[in-house]
Scaffold this motif. Sequence first.
Motif, PDB file in Angstrom:
ATOM      1  N   LEU A  39       0.829  -1.203   0.000  1.00  0.00           N
ATOM      2  CA  LEU A  39       0.000   0.000   0.000  1.00  0.00           C
ATOM      3  C   LEU A  39       0.863   1.253   0.000  1.00  0.00           C
ATOM      4  O   LEU A  39       0.569   2.220  -0.703  1.00  0.00           O
ATOM      5  CB  LEU A  39      -0.949  -0.006   1.204  1.00  0.00           C
ATOM      6  N   ARG A  40       1.957   1.250   0.780  1.00  0.00           N
ATOM      7  CA  ARG A  40       2.876   2.395   0.805  1.00  0.00           C
ATOM      8  C   ARG A  40       3.405   2.673  -0.598  1.00  0.00           C
ATOM      9  O   ARG A  40       3.442   3.812  -1.057  1.00  0.00           O
ATOM     10  CB  ARG A  40       4.036   2.133   1.753  1.00  0.00           C
TER      11      ARG A  40
ATOM     12  N   GLN B 198       2.074   1.860  -3.517  1.00  0.00           N
ATOM     13  CA  GLN B 198       1.016   2.348  -4.393  1.00  0.00           C
ATOM     14  C   GLN B 198       0.672   3.807  -4.105  1.00  0.00           C
ATOM     15  O   GLN B 198       0.495   4.603  -5.030  1.00  0.00           O
ATOM     16  CB  GLN B 198      -0.237   1.475  -4.241  1.00  0.00           C
ATOM     17  N   LEU B 199       0.584   4.169  -2.832  1.00  0.00           N
ATOM     18  CA  LEU B 199       0.236   5.546  -2.480  1.00  0.00           C
ATOM     19  C   LEU B 199       1.376   6.508  -2.779  1.00  0.00           C
ATOM     20  O   LEU B 199       1.146   7.645  -3.186  1.00  0.00           O
ATOM     21  CB  LEU B 199      -0.175   5.629  -1.012  1.00  0.00           C
TER      22      LEU B 199
ATOM     23  N   LYS C 115       1.329   7.461  -6.293  1.00  0.00           N
ATOM     24  CA  LYS C 115       0.279   8.449  -6.570  1.00  0.00           C
ATOM     25  C   LYS C 115       0.560   9.787  -5.891  1.00  0.00           C
ATOM     26  O   LYS C 115      -0.252  10.697  -5.934  1.00  0.00           O
ATOM     27  CB  LYS C 115      -1.078   7.922  -6.094  1.00  0.00           C
TER      28      LYS C 115
ATOM     29  N   SER D  68      -5.560   0.900  -2.341  1.00  0.00           N
ATOM     30  CA  SER D  68      -5.147   2.258  -2.704  1.00  0.00           C
ATOM     31  C   SER D  68      -6.315   3.073  -3.247  1.00  0.00           C
ATOM     32  O   SER D  68      -6.419   4.266  -2.980  1.00  0.00           O
ATOM     33  CB  SER D  68      -3.998   2.224  -3.706  1.00  0.00           C
TER      34      SER D  68
END
Length: 116
Positions: free
Chosen positions: A33-34, A36-37, A40, A84
Amino acid sequence: MSTDDPDGTAAEQPERAAVEFYTRPGCPFSALLRKQLTRKRVPLREIDIWDDRDAAATVRAVAGGNETVPTVFVGGHAMVNPGSREVLEAVRAYAPDIFPEQPRQERRSRWWPPWR
């Protein structure tokens, strides 16, 4: 001393709003998740629940008594093990100041028919 307040104390710079990202070392779900974020460009404030007992208690309070990570807070809205897309939707809904709206760029196709 232009950064001083009238009472003589230094004025604090406003901290840029960020998504609170509760994690622990070695968690593959948090790492994914880190990544992916970060891709972005979502600003994250990471909090290690193994180093901070209050953070662990916060996670337990929203995760049904478990220390499930990643747990993410966006503008007071808690999400346990979100994707995400879910985080990005929450940012738009609960904390739009984190992510100023950017103008959309026109998408061009890689190829087009020669008769156009």
